[in-house]
Design an enzyme around this catalytic site. Structure first.
Site, PDB file in Angstrom:
ATOM      1  N   ASP A 118       0.794  -1.092   0.029  1.00  0.00           N
ATOM      2  CA  ASP A 118      -0.162  -0.072   0.037  1.00  0.00           C
ATOM      3  C   ASP A 118       0.560   1.301   0.106  1.00  0.00           C
ATOM      4  O   ASP A 118       0.644   2.228   0.745  1.00  0.00           O
ATOM      5  CB  ASP A 118      -1.091   0.119   1.100  1.00  0.00           C
ATOM      6  CG  ASP A 118      -2.151   0.874   0.918  1.00  0.00           C
ATOM      7  OD1 ASP A 118      -2.218   1.550  -0.152  1.00  0.00           O
ATOM      8  OD2 ASP A 118      -2.569   1.507   1.961  1.00  0.00           O
TER       9      ASP A 118
ATOM     10  N   LYS B   2       2.148   4.739  -1.075  1.00  0.00           N
ATOM     11  CA  LYS B   2       1.449   5.846  -1.730  1.00  0.00           C
ATOM     12  C   LYS B   2       2.019   6.875  -0.659  1.00  0.00           C
ATOM     13  O   LYS B   2       2.287   7.130   0.324  1.00  0.00           O
ATOM     14  CB  LYS B   2       0.043   5.796  -1.669  1.00  0.00           C
ATOM     15  CG  LYS B   2      -0.640   5.486  -0.137  1.00  0.00           C
ATOM     16  CD  LYS B   2      -2.036   5.423  -0.263  1.00  0.00           C
ATOM     17  CE  LYS B   2      -2.544   5.062   1.257  1.00  0.00           C
ATOM     18  NZ  LYS B   2      -4.157   5.067   1.017  1.00  0.00           N
TER      19      LYS B   2
ATOM     20  N   ASN C 228       1.194   7.374   2.638  1.00  0.00           N
ATOM     21  CA  ASN C 228       1.859   6.611   3.844  1.00  0.00           C
ATOM     22  C   ASN C 228       3.196   6.891   3.762  1.00  0.00           C
ATOM     23  O   ASN C 228       3.954   6.114   4.499  1.00  0.00           O
ATOM     24  CB  ASN C 228       1.494   5.110   3.197  1.00  0.00           C
ATOM     25  CG  ASN C 228       0.112   4.619   3.669  1.00  0.00           C
ATOM     26  OD1 ASN C 228      -0.637   5.315   4.527  1.00  0.00           O
ATOM     27  ND2 ASN C 228      -0.220   3.747   2.848  1.00  0.00           N
TER      28      ASN C 228
ATOM     29  N   ASP D  98       2.507   2.705   8.031  1.00  0.00           N
ATOM     30  CA  ASP D  98       1.302   2.034   7.683  1.00  0.00           C
ATOM     31  C   ASP D  98       1.513   0.663   7.142  1.00  0.00           C
ATOM     32  O   ASP D  98       1.227   0.588   5.703  1.00  0.00           O
ATOM     33  CB  ASP D  98       0.282   2.754   6.984  1.00  0.00           C
ATOM     34  CG  ASP D  98      -1.124   2.332   7.039  1.00  0.00           C
ATOM     35  OD1 ASP D  98      -1.400   1.196   7.555  1.00  0.00           O
ATOM     36  OD2 ASP D  98      -2.226   2.989   6.681  1.00  0.00           O
TER      37      ASP D  98
ATOM     38  N   THR E   2      -4.271   0.678  -2.627  1.00  0.00           N
ATOM     39  CA  THR E   2      -4.956   1.711  -3.028  1.00  0.00           C
ATOM     40  C   THR E   2      -5.185   1.924  -4.495  1.00  0.00           C
ATOM     41  O   THR E   2      -4.100   1.712  -5.201  1.00  0.00           O
ATOM     42  CB  THR E   2      -4.292   3.128  -2.403  1.00  0.00           C
ATOM     43  OG1 THR E   2      -4.181   3.010  -0.876  1.00  0.00           O
ATOM     44  CG2 THR E   2      -5.240   4.377  -2.967  1.00  0.00           C
TER      45      THR E   2
END
Length: 456
Positions: free
Chosen positions: A146, A148, A151, A164, A186
């Site tokens: 995840d 991005k 994060n 995260d 995401t």
């Protein structure tokens, strides 16, 4: 009623302090999710600032997230690195779990990107630190899944910290062939192969996400755009994107080797580190001490520690930040990153249609739709490419019910099917879809929009 006495100028108002485990003072709320709150804290012994994630056990059990939290803790104990948020301590009471983490006060990298593109030297620094952290995670058998800008945090020295790990994967989650199968992440940053039913290499999927991040840092917007979300993902599956004029040829070359639809042809981390653009000013992190930890032997005890329940302040004015533990297959296609919100590119004022994702080809889905129409006494009134129009033969409250069905083939193994009512009563249409259409299509449906019990 007598007025309350007011404090004099030289008097101080002492507010009650919230101390937990006789070690940490709890302060304001930094963030809030569905089952946890993150508070600012201070270590009373060292005076060090920390972030304390407080999780209620009953909510974990209710949402069946105990394994996920244990996995997140296991991962954070494994990956101690200068560019990864450090987990300092885990504590628990009868009702709550406390994760004490490094406090990173510079905010999200996303807040910088939201203001526009970054200078190439600045973007390169952040990208180098990101790759260094991701490389270390992969060396420990951990894939993030995840990645991005939301994060990626920045400390007081403007150094990047990956955070995260709630969706990360450990080695034991892989199949015998080393592949992962659960689709998550995401949408704007997820690799094309994650949606396919054949399994995917988590490390290669992380590299795709890094490529999207680098593009966003240098451009100020995302690489794949279109008038609706299915067409956006069709471009992603084909790796169709354009570069603005201001990006250097060297940076374009690196991104072109990261955003490759075929994961086997995508750059590996060693290849990234050998890239001429990446190597400019690259310094590997100085040696750091790390406690070796075996996940199998690291039995995290979330049972009661100590006696009485620790008091956690319920502060007002918390910044809400929703937390999603899992994205089902449809949500990866249909939802969008809350950070780079692209909905204005394709949203209209019409009612949201019914949609599902299928693991069959578009032609197979179309054949099934025609068979179902015949079974339900609906007449095919028009066909054009991957669009079918059909009409019922029974008069309803507002005439005969009619609908348009579009099939978007975003990959050979992935199709998204979208229903729209074109005539008839809306309530009759919804009832017909729920009671007739869904059961008739169940053998080709992977996941319906909004369903929480989607197939994996």
């Amino acid at each position: 009623m007598d007025p309350q006495p007011q404090p004099q100028d030289d008097e101080q108002i002492t507010l009650p302090r919230n101390i937990i485990f006789d070690k940490y003072e709890m302060g304001r709320v930094l963030g809030q999710g569905n089952f946890a709150k993150v508070y600012y804290g201070r270590n009373l012994i060292t005076n060090e600032s920390v972030a304390i994630k407080v999780i209620k056990k009953d909510k974990l059990k209710k949402e069946r997230l105990v394994k996920q939290i244990k996995r997140e803790v296991s991962v954070m104990r494994l990956v101690r690195h200068p560019n990864i948020v450090e987990l300092k301590e885990v504590m628990a009471t009868k009702g709550k779990i406390f994760l004490v983490m490094e406090y990173v006060k510079g905010g999200e990298l996303f807040s910088k990107v939201a203001k526009g593109k970054l200078k190439e030297d600045v973007a390169r620094k952040y990208f180098q630190q990101l790759i260094s952290a991701v490389d270390f995670c992969h060396s420990r058998g951990v894939t993030h899944r995840d990645l991005k800008p939301e994060n990626l945090l920045l400390d007081e020295n403007e150094d990047l910290k990956v955070s995260d790990f709630g969706l990360s994967a450990l080695p034991e989650q892989r199949r015998a062939d080393g592949m992962l199968v659960t689709p998550c992440g995401t949408p704007a940053y997820v690799a094309p192969e994650v949606l396919k039913k054949k399994g995917y290499d988590g490390s290669k999927a992380d590299i795709w996400s890094c490529g999207v991040i680098l593009y966003a840092l240098l451009c100020g917007y995302l690489p794949f755009q279109g008038e609706n979300v299915m067409r956006i993902y069709r471009k992603a599956f084909k790796a169709e994107y354009e570069f603005p004029d201001w990006i250097s040829m060297e940076a374009k070359n690196l991104i072109s080797n990261l955003l490759v639809a075929d994961p086997e042809k995508r750059f590996s981390i060693p290849e990234i580190m050998q890239d001429p653009w990446f190597q400019i000013g690259f310094l590997r992190p100085i040696a750091f001490s790390m406690k070796e930890s075996s996940v199998e032997e690291d039995n995290i005890d979330f049972n009661e520690v100590g006696g009485d329940e620790e008091h956690v302040p319920e502060l007002v004015g918390a910044m809400a930040k929703p937390s999603r533990p899992f994205y089902n297959a449809f949500e990866i296609i249909s939802s969008l990153s809350h950070g780079f919100d692209l909905r204005n590119l394709f949203e209209t004022n019409k009612r949201s249609p019914s949609m599902f994702i299928s693991k069959f080809s578009a032609s197979a889905v179309l054949a099934k739709l025609e068979a179902v129409a015949k079974k339900l006494n609906f007449r095919i009134t028009g066909k054009k490419e991957f669009t079918v129009r059909m009409q019922g033969n029974r008069e309803g409250r507002k005439g005969k019910l009619a609908m348009t069905v579009e099939v978007f083939e975003v990959a050979p193994e992935v199709a998204v099917v979208e229903f729209n009512k074109s005539a008839g009563d809306t309530l009759e249409y919804i009832k017909f879809c729920e009671e007739q259409v869904r059961p008739s299509l169940q053998d080709i449906v992977w996941s319906w929009q909004g369903d929480s019990n989607s197939h994996q």
